[in-house]
Design a protein around this motif. Structure first.
Motif, mmCIF file in Angstrom:
data_model
loop_
_atom_site.group_PDB
_atom_site.id
_atom_site.type_symbol
_atom_site.label_atom_id
_atom_site.label_comp_id
_atom_site.label_asym_id
_atom_site.label_seq_id
_atom_site.Cartn_x
_atom_site.Cartn_y
_atom_site.Cartn_z
ATOM 1 N N LYS A 1 2.159 15.363 -3.701
ATOM 2 C CA LYS A 1 0.911 14.642 -3.917
ATOM 3 C C LYS A 1 -0.308 15.549 -3.823
ATOM 4 O O LYS A 1 -1.428 15.107 -4.054
ATOM 5 N N THR B 1 -4.019 5.839 -2.865
ATOM 6 C CA THR B 1 -2.809 5.132 -3.278
ATOM 7 C C THR B 1 -2.697 3.701 -2.741
ATOM 8 O O THR B 1 -1.881 2.928 -3.242
ATOM 9 N N LYS B 2 -3.475 3.368 -1.717
ATOM 10 C CA LYS B 2 -3.418 2.029 -1.116
ATOM 11 C C LYS B 2 -4.817 1.399 -1.083
ATOM 12 O O LYS B 2 -5.165 0.659 -0.160
#
Length: 219
Positions: free
Chosen positions: A137, A204-205
């Motif tokens: 990532k 990502t969240k």
């Protein structure tokens, strides 16, 4: 309706772009994104730096939101702006929540070598310092790293390692992922848990984080 002012501070070396996936209601909130400023010197203490960052805040009793090192910074800024709420994401509330490898880095002073690695080869830096599972990532996060000054990096890493705070702020809300490899969840106390969230979960969240922030500020 009067809008609630929110000031955002990004993570180490990052720009305001890391907040782009948050979808807070613009009719309820006025959003302000702060950028890292240049340290006056490598020896500038974090209090003085936080005071200078606070000069950008114009409203009274704002909400401060910080990610990672930005979470540490907003806690320091809280000394100067009297915020109604401090929200930290993927960060720590006191020095006891820092992982053992940070304490090792402090003792051995190996952190002095980190900035060059960050600038020259971020993927290797991510593997060594952020944890192997984040290596894949790292490329995603890399595009958000807009602050590449070696002076800033040396200053910021030094102040993460050396940060001293024993007691959490009274008005703090901590949002943390269970898969955070920078600040492991097992070291963190009294945090709102995001299952599977990594250290870059701001990217990502974002939907879950948006919902939590809104709930915290409207309850």
């Amino acid at each position: 309706m009067e809008k609630t002012p929110i000031y955002f501070v990004p993570g180490l070396a990052a720009g305001p772009e890391i907040f782009e996936n948050l979808e807070l209601d613009l009719e309820k909130y006025s959003l302000h994104y702060l950028k890292w400023i240049k340290p006056l010197a490598l020896e500038e203490d974090i209090d003085n730096y936080a005071c200078r960052m606070s000069d950008e805040i114009k409203e009274k009793n704002p909400v401060l939101v910080g990610v990672s090192f930005g979470g540490i910074m907003v806690q320091e800024m809280a000394k100067f702006v009297n915020p109604r709420k401090v929200i930290i994401i993927s960060s720590v509330k006191n020095e006891n929540e820092l992982p053992k490898r940070f304490k090792f880095a402090k003792f051995t002073k190996v952190y002095k070598f980190f900035p060059t690695v960050v600038v020259e080869n971020f993927e290797e830096y991510a593997r060594y310092f952020l944890g192997k599972s984040l290596k894949k990532k790292a490329a995603l996060y890399k595009k958000y790293l807009s602050v590449r000054s070696k002076k800033y990096l040396k200053w910021s890493i030094y102040n993460i390692i050396k940060w001293k705070q024993l007691n959490p702020l009274d008005n703090i809300v901590h949002i943390h992922g269970t898969k955070d490899n920078v600040f492991p969840f097992k070291n963190v106390k009294n945090a709102i848990e995001i299952k599977g969230g990594t250290h870059i979960m701001i990217l990502t969240k974002a939907k879950k984080i948006t919902k939590i922030i809104d709930e915290v500020l409207t309850c």
